[in-house]
Design a protein around this motif. Structure first.
Motif, PDB file in Angstrom:
ATOM      1  N   GLU A 247      62.063  43.586  -9.248  1.00 34.86           N
ATOM      2  CA  GLU A 247      61.146  44.387  -8.055  1.00 34.86           C
ATOM      3  C   GLU A 247      60.802  43.507  -6.984  1.00 34.86           C
ATOM      4  OE1 GLU A 247      57.016  47.181  -7.404  1.00 34.86           O
ATOM      5  OE2 GLU A 247      57.301  45.801  -9.219  1.00 34.86           O
ATOM      6  N   ARG A 248      60.351  42.217  -7.183  1.00 34.77           N
ATOM      7  CA  ARG A 248      60.211  41.397  -6.134  1.00 34.77           C
ATOM      8  C   ARG A 248      61.515  41.094  -5.414  1.00 34.77           C
ATOM      9  NH1 ARG A 248      56.986  38.957 -10.237  1.00 34.77           N
ATOM     10  NH2 ARG A 248      58.341  37.684 -11.000  1.00 34.77           N
ATOM     11  N   PHE A 249      62.510  40.917  -6.067  1.00 37.33           N
ATOM     12  CA  PHE A 249      63.833  40.848  -5.540  1.00 37.33           C
ATOM     13  C   PHE A 249      64.264  41.831  -4.494  1.00 37.33           C
ATOM     14  CE2 PHE A 249      68.359  41.663  -5.524  1.00 37.33           C
ATOM     15  CZ  PHE A 249      69.114  40.574  -5.212  1.00 37.33           C
ATOM     16  N   TRP A 250      64.196  42.949  -4.968  1.00 34.55           N
ATOM     17  CA  TRP A 250      64.261  43.987  -4.087  1.00 34.55           C
ATOM     18  C   TRP A 250      63.526  44.112  -2.944  1.00 34.55           C
ATOM     19  CZ3 TRP A 250      69.104  45.415  -3.414  1.00 34.55           C
ATOM     20  CH2 TRP A 250      69.822  45.203  -4.499  1.00 34.55           C
ATOM     21  N   THR A 251      62.223  43.847  -3.170  1.00 34.42           N
ATOM     22  CA  THR A 251      61.231  44.165  -2.241  1.00 34.42           C
ATOM     23  C   THR A 251      61.680  43.069  -0.899  1.00 34.42           C
ATOM     24  OG1 THR A 251      59.378  44.706  -3.609  1.00 34.42           O
ATOM     25  CG2 THR A 251      58.708  43.939  -1.498  1.00 34.42           C
ATOM     26  N   GLU A 252      61.915  41.791  -1.225  1.00 36.20           N
ATOM     27  CA  GLU A 252      62.188  41.028  -0.351  1.00 36.20           C
ATOM     28  C   GLU A 252      63.425  41.083   0.264  1.00 36.20           C
ATOM     29  OE1 GLU A 252      62.489  37.007  -2.709  1.00 36.20           O
ATOM     30  OE2 GLU A 252      60.503  37.016  -2.991  1.00 36.20           O
ATOM     31  N   ARG A 253      64.364  41.799  -0.340  1.00 37.23           N
ATOM     32  CA  ARG A 253      65.722  42.247   0.251  1.00 37.23           C
ATOM     33  C   ARG A 253      65.616  43.381   1.281  1.00 37.23           C
ATOM     34  NH1 ARG A 253      70.812  39.604  -1.350  1.00 37.23           N
ATOM     35  NH2 ARG A 253      69.783  37.970  -2.490  1.00 37.23           N
ATOM     36  N   LEU A 254      64.562  44.046   0.884  1.00 30.85           N
ATOM     37  CA  LEU A 254      64.365  45.502   1.749  1.00 30.85           C
ATOM     38  C   LEU A 254      63.566  45.149   2.904  1.00 30.85           C
ATOM     39  CD1 LEU A 254      64.004  48.089  -1.135  1.00 30.85           C
ATOM     40  CD2 LEU A 254      65.901  47.959   0.689  1.00 30.85           C
ATOM     41  N   ASP A 255      62.638  44.178   2.903  1.00 29.27           N
ATOM     42  CA  ASP A 255      61.932  43.650   3.928  1.00 29.27           C
ATOM     43  C   ASP A 255      62.659  42.853   4.802  1.00 29.27           C
ATOM     44  OD1 ASP A 255      59.485  44.641   2.824  1.00 29.27           O
ATOM     45  OD2 ASP A 255      58.884  42.549   2.100  1.00 29.27           O
ATOM     46  N   THR A 256      63.741  42.252   4.507  1.00 28.25           N
ATOM     47  CA  THR A 256      64.708  41.464   5.414  1.00 28.25           C
ATOM     48  C   THR A 256      65.487  42.528   6.102  1.00 28.25           C
ATOM     49  OG1 THR A 256      64.612  39.541   3.902  1.00 28.25           O
ATOM     50  CG2 THR A 256      66.598  39.869   5.280  1.00 28.25           C
TER      51      THR A 256
ATOM     52  N   GLU B 231      64.782  45.467   6.766  1.00 23.04           N
ATOM     53  CA  GLU B 231      63.790  46.466   7.978  1.00 23.04           C
ATOM     54  C   GLU B 231      63.701  45.510   9.036  1.00 23.04           C
ATOM     55  OE1 GLU B 231      59.498  48.475   8.058  1.00 23.04           O
ATOM     56  OE2 GLU B 231      59.658  46.918   6.495  1.00 23.04           O
ATOM     57  N   ALA B 232      63.472  44.104   8.873  1.00 22.54           N
ATOM     58  CA  ALA B 232      63.292  43.178  10.002  1.00 22.54           C
ATOM     59  C   ALA B 232      64.636  43.172  10.716  1.00 22.54           C
ATOM     60  CB  ALA B 232      63.052  41.666   9.617  1.00 22.54           C
ATOM     61  N   LEU B 233      65.761  43.205  10.243  1.00 23.83           N
ATOM     62  CA  LEU B 233      66.987  43.156  10.976  1.00 23.83           C
ATOM     63  C   LEU B 233      67.073  44.614  11.664  1.00 23.83           C
ATOM     64  CD1 LEU B 233      69.371  41.535   8.320  1.00 23.83           C
ATOM     65  CD2 LEU B 233      68.681  40.781  10.363  1.00 23.83           C
ATOM     66  N   LEU B 234      66.776  45.492  11.180  1.00 19.38           N
ATOM     67  CA  LEU B 234      67.091  46.972  11.752  1.00 19.38           C
ATOM     68  C   LEU B 234      66.116  46.989  13.073  1.00 19.38           C
ATOM     69  CD1 LEU B 234      67.327  49.415   8.533  1.00 19.38           C
ATOM     70  CD2 LEU B 234      69.010  48.659  10.306  1.00 19.38           C
ATOM     71  N   ARG B 235      64.791  46.569  12.520  1.00 17.34           N
ATOM     72  CA  ARG B 235      63.708  46.461  13.769  1.00 17.34           C
ATOM     73  C   ARG B 235      64.219  45.671  14.936  1.00 17.34           C
ATOM     74  NH1 ARG B 235      58.620  48.732  12.624  1.00 17.34           N
ATOM     75  NH2 ARG B 235      58.250  49.177  10.440  1.00 17.34           N
ATOM     76  N   ALA B 236      64.693  44.531  14.717  1.00 15.61           N
ATOM     77  CA  ALA B 236      65.244  43.608  15.653  1.00 15.61           C
ATOM     78  C   ALA B 236      66.670  44.428  16.562  1.00 15.61           C
ATOM     79  CB  ALA B 236      65.774  42.418  15.137  1.00 15.61           C
ATOM     80  N   GLU B 237      67.462  44.824  15.765  1.00 15.72           N
ATOM     81  CA  GLU B 237      68.560  45.865  16.277  1.00 15.72           C
ATOM     82  C   GLU B 237      68.044  46.783  17.305  1.00 15.72           C
ATOM     83  OE1 GLU B 237      72.477  48.351  14.952  1.00 15.72           O
ATOM     84  OE2 GLU B 237      71.311  47.142  13.605  1.00 15.72           O
TER      85      GLU B 237
END
Length: 126
Positions: free
Chosen positions: A89-98, A100-106
């Motif tokens: 769960e921690r692994f996927w949460t970190e990946r999804l947070d990353t 999300e940050a990339l999509l917001r920047a785009e």
């Protein structure tokens, strides 16, 4: 680290919807095998086979009083499985947070490009 064989047995036991339902019932109170069998219209022998799988996984303990078999939930193995799952769960949460940050920047970059490419309107000459 939890022994892999324990996890294998727990996930095998949880793979069956009847056994998951039985665990749900046992979370409420101690039950006999006959009481566990009733909602599924199954025989004592059929329910006993499911209970045996749950016992082998360490999820249920059975005590015999006279001729009656009583089953009780043993939640420690569920906690071990939950701890193992939380690692992922921690692994996927970190990946999804990353992500999300990339999509917001785009999105921000695209908005900036659109804003800078709008033609400016000049006042008409007199």
């Amino acid at each position: 680290m939890v022994e892999q064989t324990h996890l294998d047995a727990v996930f095998h036991a949880l793979a069956d919807p009847t056994r998951r339902a039985m665990l749900g019932q046992l979370a409420e109170r101690e039950l006999t095998i006959g009481e566990l069998a009733t909602p599924f219209s199954m025989s004592f022998a059929g329910a006993s086979k499911h209970v045996k799988v749950l016992e082998n996984a360490g999820l249920v303990s059975r005590t015999i009083r006279g001729r009656t078999h009583f089953c009780r939930l043993q939640a420690a193995r569920l906690a071990e499985a939950d701890a193992w799952l939380k690692r992922y769960e921690r692994f996927w949460t970190e990946r999804l947070d990353t992500l999300e940050a990339l999509l917001r920047a785009e999105d921000e970059a695209n908005a900036a490009v659109k804003a800078s490419s709008k033609p400016t309107i000049k006042a008409p000459k007199k």
